[in-house]
Design a protein around this motif. Structure first.
Motif, PDB file in Angstrom:
ATOM      1  N   GLY A  58     -33.705  -4.643  17.997  1.00 16.54           N
ATOM      2  CA  GLY A  58     -34.564  -5.270  19.007  1.00 16.54           C
ATOM      3  C   GLY A  58     -35.388  -4.248  19.768  1.00 16.54           C
ATOM      4  O   GLY A  58     -35.976  -3.323  19.191  1.00 16.54           O
ATOM      5  N   THR A  59     -35.431  -4.392  21.094  1.00 12.21           N
ATOM      6  CA  THR A  59     -36.215  -3.467  21.912  1.00 12.21           C
ATOM      7  C   THR A  59     -35.414  -2.214  22.279  1.00 12.21           C
ATOM      8  O   THR A  59     -35.834  -1.451  23.144  1.00 12.21           O
ATOM      9  N   GLY A  60     -34.247  -2.052  21.678  1.00  5.95           N
ATOM     10  CA  GLY A  60     -33.467  -0.821  21.881  1.00  5.95           C
ATOM     11  C   GLY A  60     -32.571  -0.840  23.113  1.00  5.95           C
ATOM     12  O   GLY A  60     -32.270   0.206  23.681  1.00  5.95           O
ATOM     13  N   LYS A  61     -32.065  -2.025  23.451  1.00  6.27           N
ATOM     14  CA  LYS A  61     -31.235  -2.095  24.663  1.00  6.27           C
ATOM     15  C   LYS A  61     -29.901  -1.378  24.525  1.00  6.27           C
ATOM     16  O   LYS A  61     -29.260  -1.069  25.523  1.00  6.27           O
ATOM     17  N   ASN A  62     -29.477  -1.132  23.285  1.00  4.33           N
ATOM     18  CA  ASN A  62     -28.197  -0.422  23.116  1.00  4.33           C
ATOM     19  C   ASN A  62     -28.354   1.095  23.117  1.00  4.33           C
ATOM     20  O   ASN A  62     -27.356   1.817  23.140  1.00  4.33           O
ATOM     21  N   LEU A  63     -29.579   1.580  23.079  1.00  6.00           N
ATOM     22  CA  LEU A  63     -29.780   3.028  22.959  1.00  6.00           C
ATOM     23  C   LEU A  63     -29.030   3.840  24.021  1.00  6.00           C
ATOM     24  O   LEU A  63     -28.426   4.865  23.694  1.00  6.00           O
ATOM     25  N   PRO A  64     -29.028   3.417  25.295  1.00  7.96           N
ATOM     26  CA  PRO A  64     -28.328   4.240  26.297  1.00  7.96           C
ATOM     27  C   PRO A  64     -26.819   4.328  26.092  1.00  7.96           C
ATOM     28  O   PRO A  64     -26.166   5.161  26.709  1.00  7.96           O
ATOM     29  N   PHE A  65     -26.263   3.469  25.238  1.00  4.57           N
ATOM     30  CA  PHE A  65     -24.804   3.429  25.089  1.00  4.57           C
ATOM     31  C   PHE A  65     -24.301   4.138  23.836  1.00  4.57           C
ATOM     32  O   PHE A  65     -23.106   4.195  23.586  1.00  4.57           O
ATOM     33  N   HIS A  66     -25.232   4.665  23.042  1.00  2.00           N
ATOM     34  CA  HIS A  66     -24.802   5.314  21.793  1.00  2.00           C
ATOM     35  C   HIS A  66     -23.869   6.480  22.094  1.00  2.00           C
ATOM     36  O   HIS A  66     -24.206   7.348  22.902  1.00  2.00           O
ATOM     37  N   PRO A  67     -22.700   6.552  21.431  1.00  2.00           N
ATOM     38  CA  PRO A  67     -21.788   7.678  21.671  1.00  2.00           C
ATOM     39  C   PRO A  67     -22.381   8.985  21.156  1.00  2.00           C
ATOM     40  O   PRO A  67     -23.106   8.994  20.156  1.00  2.00           O
ATOM     41  N   SER A  68     -22.064  10.083  21.834  1.00  2.00           N
ATOM     42  CA  SER A  68     -22.685  11.366  21.465  1.00  2.00           C
ATOM     43  C   SER A  68     -22.280  11.812  20.062  1.00  2.00           C
ATOM     44  O   SER A  68     -23.024  12.531  19.399  1.00  2.00           O
ATOM     45  N   GLY A  69     -21.141  11.357  19.569  1.00  2.00           N
ATOM     46  CA  GLY A  69     -20.696  11.790  18.233  1.00  2.00           C
ATOM     47  C   GLY A  69     -21.251  10.942  17.101  1.00  2.00           C
ATOM     48  O   GLY A  69     -20.877  11.146  15.941  1.00  2.00           O
ATOM     49  N   SER A  70     -22.113  10.002  17.422  1.00  2.00           N
ATOM     50  CA  SER A  70     -22.625   9.106  16.375  1.00  2.00           C
ATOM     51  C   SER A  70     -24.079   9.392  16.053  1.00  2.00           C
ATOM     52  O   SER A  70     -24.854   9.764  16.927  1.00  2.00           O
ATOM     53  N   GLU A  71     -24.407   9.189  14.784  1.00  2.00           N
ATOM     54  CA  GLU A  71     -25.822   9.197  14.387  1.00  2.00           C
ATOM     55  C   GLU A  71     -26.168   7.764  14.044  1.00  2.00           C
ATOM     56  O   GLU A  71     -25.619   7.201  13.086  1.00  2.00           O
ATOM     57  N   VAL A  72     -27.058   7.157  14.855  1.00  2.00           N
ATOM     58  CA  VAL A  72     -27.314   5.731  14.700  1.00  2.00           C
ATOM     59  C   VAL A  72     -28.636   5.492  13.974  1.00  2.00           C
ATOM     60  O   VAL A  72     -29.652   6.094  14.296  1.00  2.00           O
ATOM     61  N   THR A  73     -28.576   4.601  12.986  1.00  2.00           N
ATOM     62  CA  THR A  73     -29.781   4.108  12.328  1.00  2.00           C
ATOM     63  C   THR A  73     -29.959   2.667  12.791  1.00  2.00           C
ATOM     64  O   THR A  73     -29.062   1.847  12.636  1.00  2.00           O
ATOM     65  N   GLY A  74     -31.124   2.378  13.373  1.00  2.00           N
ATOM     66  CA  GLY A  74     -31.379   1.027  13.856  1.00  2.00           C
ATOM     67  C   GLY A  74     -32.406   0.335  12.982  1.00  2.00           C
ATOM     68  O   GLY A  74     -33.432   0.924  12.654  1.00  2.00           O
ATOM     69  N   VAL A  75     -32.115  -0.897  12.579  1.00  2.00           N
ATOM     70  CA  VAL A  75     -33.091  -1.646  11.787  1.00  2.00           C
ATOM     71  C   VAL A  75     -33.400  -2.963  12.473  1.00  2.00           C
ATOM     72  O   VAL A  75     -32.577  -3.503  13.216  1.00  2.00           O
ATOM     73  N   ASP A  76     -34.593  -3.475  12.207  1.00  2.00           N
ATOM     74  CA  ASP A  76     -34.989  -4.779  12.746  1.00  2.00           C
ATOM     75  C   ASP A  76     -36.072  -5.360  11.859  1.00  2.00           C
ATOM     76  O   ASP A  76     -36.832  -4.635  11.215  1.00  2.00           O
ATOM     77  N   LEU A  77     -36.106  -6.695  11.872  1.00  2.00           N
ATOM     78  CA  LEU A  77     -37.090  -7.441  11.098  1.00  2.00           C
ATOM     79  C   LEU A  77     -38.487  -7.341  11.706  1.00  2.00           C
ATOM     80  O   LEU A  77     -39.484  -7.402  10.998  1.00  2.00           O
ATOM     81  N   SER A  78     -38.532  -7.236  13.030  1.00  2.00           N
ATOM     82  CA  SER A  78     -39.810  -7.361  13.757  1.00  2.00           C
ATOM     83  C   SER A  78     -40.374  -5.984  14.111  1.00  2.00           C
ATOM     84  O   SER A  78     -39.755  -5.216  14.856  1.00  2.00           O
ATOM     85  N   GLU A  79     -41.569  -5.701  13.599  1.00  2.00           N
ATOM     86  CA  GLU A  79     -42.165  -4.392  13.871  1.00  2.00           C
ATOM     87  C   GLU A  79     -42.510  -4.227  15.356  1.00  2.00           C
ATOM     88  O   GLU A  79     -42.484  -3.134  15.890  1.00  2.00           O
TER      89      GLU A  79
END
Ligand SMILES: C[S@@+](CC[C@H](N)C(=O)[O-])C[C@H]1O[C@@H](n2cnc3c(N)ncnc32)[C@H](O)[C@@H]1O
Length: 220
Positions: A58-79
């Motif tokens: 989505g609009t990236g609302k989870n970005l602030p919560f990503h744990p420092s030890g994780s590498e996150v790939t985010g996908v979405d249908l809507s550009e």
């Protein structure tokens, strides 16, 4: 795989709806988001370090919560939702890969991720069993798959029926179903459910904690 013509059409409609509301999405959610923050924190606290897939970023609302030890790939249908997420990602002090992709047809090899998450996504995926099965495919066997979803209220029955009745209208306006039974769908997709927790009154919002199944026996 997206299985039929109707799913393809519904997916295109879902993309168009989210493209349309993307510029005002955060504003629309401004009050409910305060409630969601502790739920997002709880979800991410369950995610182990490693490669993590977030579908429907989505609009990236989870970005602030990503744990420092994780590498996150985010996908979405809507550009356009992704464009909003990209703006937030540029302000973060870590890298996140964002890609336009349909969760019903993920362009990742089997066992690419250690874990996967989604928040408020499977209410708007036209073929949720397909989308969740894809998650099982790309997450290594035993890897965590954790979802935060609003679902159909089962008790009292009248509330569930009201949600069924209102659902077509909400889908047209917002692109999301309000009467999904996503915990059941997770099981139907062959994921192993560890536990389900009611977060909101009457079980309206659930935290669903599951695992990717072993490849032998499940056929996935
Ligand atoms: C209700 S928003 C939630 C966004 C975000 N996860 C959050 O918690 O704010 C649902 C998101 O799922 C995305 N989505 C819906 N169907 C999808 C699909 N088939 N594949 C990938 N993303 C999808 C929509 O584009 C939208 O960004």
């Amino acid at each position: 795989m997206v299985s039929d013509e109707m799913t393809t059409q519904e997916t295109a409609k879902t993309r168009a709806r989210y493209n349309r509301i993307a510029p005002v999405y955060d504003l629309m959610e401004i009050f409910s988001e305060r409630r969601f923050v502790p739920w997002r924190e709880k979800l991410w606290s369950l995610i182990p370090d490693g490669q993590v897939l977030e579908v429907g970023v989505g609009t990236g609302k989870n970005l602030p919560f990503h744990p420092s030890g994780s590498e996150v790939t985010g996908v979405d249908l809507s550009e356009r939702m992704l464009a909003q997420a990209q703006q937030k990602a540029e302000k973060m002090d870590y890298a996140i890969e964002l890609r336009e992709m349909d969760t019903q047809q993920l362009d990742f090899a089997d066992d690419s991720f250690d874990a996967a998450i989604a928040t408020f996504v499977f209410c708007s995926v036209p073929a949720p069993v397909v989308g969740l099965s894809e998650r099982a495919r790309v997450v290594k066997p035993g890897g965590s798959i954790v979802l935060l979803e609003h679902v159909r209220i089962e008790r009292p029955a009248i509330l569930g029926k009201l949600m069924d009745w209102l659902d077509p209208l909400v889908v047209r306006m917002m692109g999301a179903h309000i009467n999904r039974r996503t915990a059941d769908t997770v099981q139907k997709a062959g994921l192993e459910v560890d536990w389900v927790e009611d977060l909101a009154a009457r079980g309206l919002v659930k935290l669903i904690v599951a695992r990717s199944p072993s490849r032998n026996g499940t056929g996935i």
